[in-house]
Design an enzyme around this catalytic site. Structure first.
Site, mmCIF file in Angstrom:
data_model
loop_
_atom_site.group_PDB
_atom_site.id
_atom_site.type_symbol
_atom_site.label_atom_id
_atom_site.label_comp_id
_atom_site.label_asym_id
_atom_site.label_seq_id
_atom_site.Cartn_x
_atom_site.Cartn_y
_atom_site.Cartn_z
ATOM 1 N N SER A 146 105.220 -26.797 16.654
ATOM 2 C CA SER A 146 105.069 -27.948 15.753
ATOM 3 C C SER A 146 106.459 -28.460 15.420
ATOM 4 O O SER A 146 107.427 -27.679 15.374
ATOM 5 C CB SER A 146 104.373 -27.518 14.458
ATOM 6 O OG SER A 146 104.486 -28.525 13.472
ATOM 7 N N TYR A 160 103.995 -21.884 7.333
ATOM 8 C CA TYR A 160 103.497 -22.432 8.608
ATOM 9 C C TYR A 160 104.679 -22.755 9.529
ATOM 10 O O TYR A 160 104.683 -22.385 10.709
ATOM 11 C CB TYR A 160 102.662 -23.685 8.310
ATOM 12 C CG TYR A 160 102.272 -24.484 9.525
ATOM 13 C CD1 TYR A 160 101.208 -24.084 10.338
ATOM 14 C CD2 TYR A 160 102.941 -25.665 9.868
ATOM 15 C CE1 TYR A 160 100.835 -24.830 11.448
ATOM 16 C CE2 TYR A 160 102.576 -26.414 10.970
ATOM 17 C CZ TYR A 160 101.521 -26.000 11.760
ATOM 18 O OH TYR A 160 101.160 -26.741 12.861
HETATM 19 P P1 NAP Z 1 92.164 -28.194 14.467
HETATM 20 O O1 NAP Z 1 91.660 -29.577 14.751
HETATM 21 O O2 NAP Z 1 92.067 -27.654 13.076
HETATM 22 O O3 NAP Z 1 91.465 -27.179 15.498
HETATM 23 C C1 NAP Z 1 91.822 -25.827 15.411
HETATM 24 C C2 NAP Z 1 91.132 -25.064 16.514
HETATM 25 O O4 NAP Z 1 91.611 -23.717 16.474
HETATM 26 C C3 NAP Z 1 89.632 -24.998 16.369
HETATM 27 O O5 NAP Z 1 89.077 -24.974 17.660
HETATM 28 C C4 NAP Z 1 89.418 -23.667 15.656
HETATM 29 O O6 NAP Z 1 88.150 -23.071 15.924
HETATM 30 C C5 NAP Z 1 90.516 -22.838 16.284
HETATM 31 N N1 NAP Z 1 90.941 -21.706 15.484
HETATM 32 C C6 NAP Z 1 91.406 -21.701 14.210
HETATM 33 N N2 NAP Z 1 91.702 -20.450 13.825
HETATM 34 C C7 NAP Z 1 91.415 -19.648 14.881
HETATM 35 C C8 NAP Z 1 91.491 -18.258 15.085
HETATM 36 N N3 NAP Z 1 91.930 -17.431 14.139
HETATM 37 N N4 NAP Z 1 91.105 -17.766 16.296
HETATM 38 C C9 NAP Z 1 90.649 -18.590 17.275
HETATM 39 N N5 NAP Z 1 90.561 -19.921 17.119
HETATM 40 C C10 NAP Z 1 90.929 -20.446 15.936
HETATM 41 O O7 NAP Z 1 93.722 -28.075 14.852
HETATM 42 P P2 NAP Z 1 94.675 -28.999 15.748
HETATM 43 O O8 NAP Z 1 95.245 -30.064 14.878
HETATM 44 O O9 NAP Z 1 94.010 -29.368 17.017
HETATM 45 O O10 NAP Z 1 95.867 -27.969 16.027
HETATM 46 C C11 NAP Z 1 95.952 -27.203 17.193
HETATM 47 C C12 NAP Z 1 97.343 -26.606 17.260
HETATM 48 O O11 NAP Z 1 98.315 -27.652 17.195
HETATM 49 C C13 NAP Z 1 97.668 -25.645 16.112
HETATM 50 O O12 NAP Z 1 98.418 -24.548 16.608
HETATM 51 C C14 NAP Z 1 98.519 -26.491 15.180
HETATM 52 O O13 NAP Z 1 99.395 -25.708 14.406
HETATM 53 C C15 NAP Z 1 99.261 -27.345 16.193
HETATM 54 N N6 NAP Z 1 99.794 -28.588 15.628
HETATM 55 C C16 NAP Z 1 98.955 -29.531 15.111
HETATM 56 C C17 NAP Z 1 99.507 -30.684 14.570
HETATM 57 C C18 NAP Z 1 98.659 -31.781 13.963
HETATM 58 O O14 NAP Z 1 99.204 -32.681 13.302
HETATM 59 N N7 NAP Z 1 97.348 -31.791 14.167
HETATM 60 C C19 NAP Z 1 100.896 -30.871 14.557
HETATM 61 C C20 NAP Z 1 101.702 -29.873 15.082
HETATM 62 C C21 NAP Z 1 101.151 -28.740 15.625
HETATM 63 P P3 NAP Z 1 87.021 -22.949 14.761
HETATM 64 O O15 NAP Z 1 86.543 -24.350 14.516
HETATM 65 O O16 NAP Z 1 85.956 -22.086 15.345
HETATM 66 O O17 NAP Z 1 87.715 -22.368 13.565
#
Ligand code: NAP
Length: 251
Positions: A146, A160
């Site tokens: 991130s 985080y």
């Molecule tokens: P999201 O929409 O909240 O989706 C999270 C996904 O991870 C869901 O499929 C969830 O499954 C799964 N998950 C959560 N906890 C888990 C666990 N303990 N074991 C296995 N699966 C788990 O998140 P996102 O925004 O797509 O983010 C994905 C990645 O990108 C993360 O690592 C986040 O830190 C990174 N990121 C995101 C952003 C942003 O702005 N969105 C920016 C920088 C980095 P369930 O629904 O079953 O819980």
């Protein structure tokens, strides 16, 4: 499952960036293991969509933040596919926007268990299956960091940010450790991406509200991050390892 096509494990593949990676990877011929923690319906929806489009996918339940969950993920992967060619360490959590002096030890432990140790453990299991040192055929790992790793998340989630900093050091070190064993290890560094993750921070509209602070004046989409991940995981990046690619609209 068809034996021929390469297998990609995407942790947290049921929603957001991970779901986009699963859909795109399947369209490019990968057999996809769609991992999720608790929302089985979301995972099954991704699997159904991939299959409806002629692709191959299976949903695999397991919390990457626990040893029980990790065992479930990798035993299901082995039983279903019997091979692993790529892995995207995408599962990640945030938390309410808080200063360090407000953050509980339970939150700290869970944040590191999922984002840092979970990703490192998944990579460890992947190396055991893909490294030529262990009789594997090589492969590719992409870790999802991130921009918070660079900016620090002050006043919002320094914990985080620190987990993502750990992932970046890990990416560089592991890349060098397994470079001669057929495995490439890279990371992407998303900026503000429009997904449901912001609900957990208590700011569901965060992506849109932050638009004016982003040089490109808009949040990114999950598909835009997925395209960068697919590049790094693919042979198109055959000489790229230890890299961290910003996907942040200039942030
Ligand atoms: P999201 O929409 O909240 O989706 C999270 C996904 O991870 C869901 O499929 C969830 O499954 C799964 N998950 C959560 N906890 C888990 C666990 N303990 N074991 C296995 N699966 C788990 O998140 P996102 O925004 O797509 O983010 C994905 C990645 O990108 C993360 O690592 C986040 O830190 C990174 N990121 C995101 C952003 C942003 O702005 N969105 C920016 C920088 C980095 P369930 O629904 O079953 O819980």
């Amino acid at each position: 499952m068809s034996a021929g096509n390469p297998v990609l494990l995407v942790t947290g593949g049921s929603r957001g960036i991970g779901a986009s990676v699963c859909r795109l990877a399947a369209s490019e011929g990968w057999q996809v293991a769609v991992n999720y923690a608790s929302n089985a319906d979301a995972a099954e929806a991704v699997v159904s969509e991939i299959r409806a489009n002629g692709g191959s996918a299976v949903a695999i339940e397991g919390d990457v933040g626990t040893e029980l969950g990790l065992a479930a993920i990798f035993s299901a992967l082995d039983a279903t596919f019997g091979r692993l060619d790529g892995m995207v360490n995408n599962a990640g959590i945030t938390g309410l926007l808080q200063r360090l002096d407000e953050i509980s030890v339970e939150r700290l432990e869970r944040m590191f268990a999922v984002n840092a140790i979970g990703s490192i453990r998944c990579a460890q299991e992947a190396v055991r299956r893909m490294s030529t040192r262990h009789g594997g055929k090589g492969g590719s790992i992409v870790n999802v960091s991130s921009m918070a790793a660079v900016i620090g998340g002050a006043g919002q989630y320094v914990d985080y940010a620190a987990t993502k900093g750990a992932i970046e050091s890990f990416t560089v070190g592991l890349a060098r450790e397994v470079a001669a064993e057929g495995i490439r290890v890279n990371a992407v560094r998303p900026g503000i991406i429009d997904t449901d993750i912001h609900i957990a921070s208590g700011t569901p509209d965060r992506a849109r509200e932050m638009a004016s602070s982003i040089p490109m004046q808009r949040p990114g989409t999950a598909d835009e991050v997925a395209k960068a991940i697919l590049y790094l995981i693919s042979d198109a990046a055959s000489y790229v390892t230890g890299a961290v690619l910003n996907v942040s609209g200039g942030r």
